[in-house]
Design a protein around this motif. Structure first.
Motif, PDB file in Angstrom:
ATOM      1  N   ARG A  13       0.829  -1.194   0.000  1.00 39.36           N
ATOM      2  CA  ARG A  13       0.000   0.000   0.000  1.00 39.36           C
ATOM      3  C   ARG A  13       0.863   1.244   0.000  1.00 39.36           C
ATOM      4  O   ARG A  13       2.001   1.237   0.463  1.00 39.36           O
ATOM      5  CB  ARG A  13      -0.924   0.016   1.212  1.00 39.36           C
TER       6      ARG A  13
ATOM      7  N   SER B 134      -2.517   5.544   1.510  1.00 36.25           N
ATOM      8  CA  SER B 134      -3.529   4.562   1.925  1.00 36.25           C
ATOM      9  C   SER B 134      -3.284   4.097   3.365  1.00 36.25           C
ATOM     10  O   SER B 134      -4.233   3.941   4.133  1.00 36.25           O
ATOM     11  CB  SER B 134      -3.572   3.379   0.961  1.00 36.25           C
TER      12      SER B 134
ATOM     13  N   SER C  47     -17.455   2.333  -1.020  1.00 41.20           N
ATOM     14  CA  SER C  47     -16.497   1.571  -1.823  1.00 41.20           C
ATOM     15  C   SER C  47     -15.443   2.490  -2.447  1.00 41.20           C
ATOM     16  O   SER C  47     -14.282   2.105  -2.563  1.00 41.20           O
ATOM     17  CB  SER C  47     -17.195   0.743  -2.889  1.00 41.20           C
ATOM     18  N   ALA C  48     -15.832   3.697  -2.819  1.00 39.99           N
ATOM     19  CA  ALA C  48     -14.857   4.650  -3.367  1.00 39.99           C
ATOM     20  C   ALA C  48     -13.797   4.978  -2.321  1.00 39.99           C
ATOM     21  O   ALA C  48     -12.596   4.993  -2.609  1.00 39.99           O
ATOM     22  CB  ALA C  48     -15.550   5.921  -3.835  1.00 39.99           C
TER      23      ALA C  48
ATOM     24  N   THR D  55     -13.040   3.075   0.322  1.00 36.89           N
ATOM     25  CA  THR D  55     -12.309   1.836   0.585  1.00 36.89           C
ATOM     26  C   THR D  55     -11.169   1.676  -0.415  1.00 36.89           C
ATOM     27  O   THR D  55     -10.065   1.257  -0.049  1.00 36.89           O
ATOM     28  CB  THR D  55     -13.254   0.619   0.517  1.00 36.89           C
ATOM     29  N   TYR D  56     -11.410   2.029  -1.652  1.00 39.07           N
ATOM     30  CA  TYR D  56     -10.367   1.935  -2.677  1.00 39.07           C
ATOM     31  C   TYR D  56      -9.180   2.850  -2.358  1.00 39.07           C
ATOM     32  O   TYR D  56      -8.046   2.522  -2.695  1.00 39.07           O
ATOM     33  CB  TYR D  56     -10.927   2.241  -4.064  1.00 39.07           C
ATOM     34  N   TYR D  57      -9.415   3.980  -1.693  1.00 39.91           N
ATOM     35  CA  TYR D  57      -8.296   4.841  -1.281  1.00 39.91           C
ATOM     36  C   TYR D  57      -7.416   4.101  -0.274  1.00 39.91           C
ATOM     37  O   TYR D  57      -6.193   4.142  -0.357  1.00 39.91           O
ATOM     38  CB  TYR D  57      -8.784   6.138  -0.624  1.00 39.91           C
TER      39      TYR D  57
ATOM     40  N   LEU E 204      -7.068   0.941   0.027  1.00 36.53           N
ATOM     41  CA  LEU E 204      -6.460  -0.246  -0.580  1.00 36.53           C
ATOM     42  C   LEU E 204      -5.478   0.099  -1.700  1.00 36.53           C
ATOM     43  O   LEU E 204      -4.948  -0.793  -2.352  1.00 36.53           O
ATOM     44  CB  LEU E 204      -7.560  -1.166  -1.132  1.00 36.53           C
TER      45      LEU E 204
ATOM     46  N   ARG F   1      -6.161   1.248  -4.516  1.00 39.83           N
ATOM     47  CA  ARG F   1      -6.715   0.926  -5.839  1.00 39.83           C
ATOM     48  C   ARG F   1      -7.090   2.183  -6.611  1.00 39.83           C
ATOM     49  O   ARG F   1      -7.219   2.143  -7.830  1.00 39.83           O
ATOM     50  CB  ARG F   1      -7.930   0.015  -5.691  1.00 39.83           C
ATOM     51  N   SER F   2      -7.300   3.267  -5.900  1.00 35.74           N
ATOM     52  CA  SER F   2      -7.525   4.563  -6.546  1.00 35.74           C
ATOM     53  C   SER F   2      -7.019   5.646  -5.610  1.00 35.74           C
ATOM     54  O   SER F   2      -6.724   5.383  -4.440  1.00 35.74           O
ATOM     55  CB  SER F   2      -9.005   4.767  -6.889  1.00 35.74           C
TER      56      SER F   2
END
Length: 136
Positions: A7, A11, A37-38, A40-42, A44, A46-47
């Motif tokens: 990570r 994050s 979910s948006a 959560t992606y931060y 992880l 992922r975005s």
């Protein structure tokens, strides 16, 4: 779930700050006006949040953007001498463990308290201290 080693600093710090604040991912997402979910992606990696969201996160957690993205190891964004940062991160992890044991009501209280101006926070603490039983 992605191992923490993979990570980004951003994050990792978002998760650390969120847990230390006693917030759930849903709580942060609501404050930002995005889906859970948006957010959560931060956490992880992922975005990445856009510039305005990054500023909102810094304000929400009372840290600098420099700290969030890893340009500084100090929440206020200062650039102190190397070596001091290690102790700060260690103490932050200890605080996260302690705050993780708070009840839902206690986490809500901490979250609400942190949204107040410093003078309001002081007023709240003084009122709470008045409610304590007298010391013997």
């Amino acid at each position: 779930m992605q191992p923490i080693e993979n990570r980004t600093t951003l994050s990792q710090r978002l998760r650390l700050l969120r847990v230390a604040s006693g917030m759930k991912q849903e709580d942060v997402a609501v404050q930002l006006g995005i889906g859970r979910s948006a957010y959560t992606y931060y956490e992880l990696s992922r975005s990445k949040p856009d510039y305005d969201t990054l500023i909102q996160l810094a304000k929400m957690f009372h840290v600098s953007v420099d700290y969030l993205v890893g340009f500084s190891n100090f929440p206020d964004g200062s650039h102190r001498e190397a070596g001091v940062a290690d102790g700060l991160q260690e103490s932050s992890i200890v605080n996260v463990r302690l705050l993780g044991e708070l009840t839902k009501k206690e986490r809500r209280m901490v979250f609400t308290y942190r949204q107040l101006a410093p003078e309001q926070q002081e007023e709240i603490v003084q009122e709470m201290e008045k409610m304590l039983p007298p010391k013997k």
